[in-house]
Design a protein around this motif. Structure first.
Motif, PDB file in Angstrom:
ATOM      1  N   GLN A  12       0.829  -1.202   0.000  1.00  0.00           N
ATOM      2  CA  GLN A  12       0.000   0.000   0.000  1.00  0.00           C
ATOM      3  C   GLN A  12       0.871   1.263   0.000  1.00  0.00           C
ATOM      4  O   GLN A  12       0.598   2.218  -0.728  1.00  0.00           O
ATOM      5  CB  GLN A  12      -0.931  -0.009   1.210  1.00  0.00           C
ATOM      6  N   ASN A  16       0.995   3.989  -3.021  1.00  0.00           N
ATOM      7  CA  ASN A  16       0.706   5.397  -2.741  1.00  0.00           C
ATOM      8  C   ASN A  16       1.892   6.295  -3.099  1.00  0.00           C
ATOM      9  O   ASN A  16       1.715   7.423  -3.572  1.00  0.00           O
ATOM     10  CB  ASN A  16       0.338   5.572  -1.273  1.00  0.00           C
ATOM     11  N   LEU A  52      -4.031  -8.475  -1.170  1.00  0.00           N
ATOM     12  CA  LEU A  52      -4.645  -7.223  -0.710  1.00  0.00           C
ATOM     13  C   LEU A  52      -6.141  -7.418  -0.485  1.00  0.00           C
ATOM     14  O   LEU A  52      -6.813  -8.160  -1.219  1.00  0.00           O
ATOM     15  CB  LEU A  52      -4.440  -6.118  -1.754  1.00  0.00           C
ATOM     16  N   MET A  56      -9.358  -2.441  -0.500  1.00  0.00           N
ATOM     17  CA  MET A  56      -8.106  -1.688  -0.696  1.00  0.00           C
ATOM     18  C   MET A  56      -7.635  -1.778  -2.140  1.00  0.00           C
ATOM     19  O   MET A  56      -7.222  -0.761  -2.731  1.00  0.00           O
ATOM     20  CB  MET A  56      -7.026  -2.228   0.241  1.00  0.00           C
ATOM     21  N   LEU A  60      -7.232   1.490  -4.549  1.00  0.00           N
ATOM     22  CA  LEU A  60      -5.938   1.889  -5.132  1.00  0.00           C
ATOM     23  C   LEU A  60      -5.954   1.783  -6.652  1.00  0.00           C
ATOM     24  O   LEU A  60      -5.403   2.646  -7.353  1.00  0.00           O
ATOM     25  CB  LEU A  60      -4.819   1.025  -4.547  1.00  0.00           C
TER      26      LEU A  60
END
Length: 204
Positions: A12, A16, A52, A56, A60
């Motif tokens: 994650q 990001n 994941l 999430m 994303l």
């Protein structure tokens, strides 16, 4: 957190990070670098999609897809603006070239007029008319050239007329002299010798 949880957090964070990098690059109009960053974020998601959480992953992936669309739109606008700037620059260059060409042609016509005037003062009308014809070829609507050509053409006709009159008067004068000379008596015929009576008696 277990190993899986740590891995999820690491993925994650990396995703990001790549998305944030892509946003920075697109704001700086570095679209290739921005697209590469989004591609790396997508690759991380695809590699870890089974680990994941679904929410999430979808979040994303949605951010990555939206950012890719933003990059495409921003690049299209930038390319359009760049093309508009190029077109404007080309138009400005073309306009400048036209102005320079018009200025050069104007100067050329003015120089032809000045030379024509000089030949007019010298009464070299043929040469002056040639130069005026050249000026009118470059600028057919030039009023100064048109008017001057008419004046010089009239002067040329007057000059030729006067030359013909002079030639005629000369020929008339020469002819008159010849006629007058032809009317003179032959002097030897009118002058008698001193012994003309004796000569006359001998002839009898």
């Amino acid at each position: 957190l277990g190993m899986l949880g740590l891995r999820i957090q690491a993925v994650q964070a990396k995703v990001n990070e790549q998305l944030a990098h892509a946003r920075t690059e697109v704001d700086a109009r570095r679209f290739t670098a921005a697209r590469d960053a989004v591609q790396q974020a997508r690759a991380l998601l695809d590699q870890n999609r089974h680990d994941l959480p679904r929410v999430m992953y979808d979040d994303l992936k949605g951010q990555a897809d939206a950012l890719a669309a933003r990059i495409g739109d921003a690049q299209a606008r930038a390319e359009q603006q760049e093309q508009q700037q190029i077109d404007a620059a080309r138009q400005a260059d073309a306009q400048q070239s036209r102005l320079e060409a018009e200025r050069a042609e104007y100067e050329q016509v003015q120089e032809l007029l000045r030379r024509a005037l000089a030949f007019q003062r010298e009464q070299r009308y043929d040469r002056a008319l040639e130069l005026l014809d050249q000026a009118l070829f470059h600028d057919p609507n030039n009023i100064a050239a048109q008017g001057l050509r008419e004046v010089i053409a009239q002067s040329q006709r007057t000059q030729k007329f006067n030359a013909l009159l002079k030639e005629r008067d000369t020929m008339i004068g020469d002819h008159s002299i010849d006629n007058t000379d032809a009317t003179r008596p032959f002097v030897p015929i009118l002058n008698y010798p001193p012994d003309w009576p004796e000569i006359s008696r001998r002839r009898l």
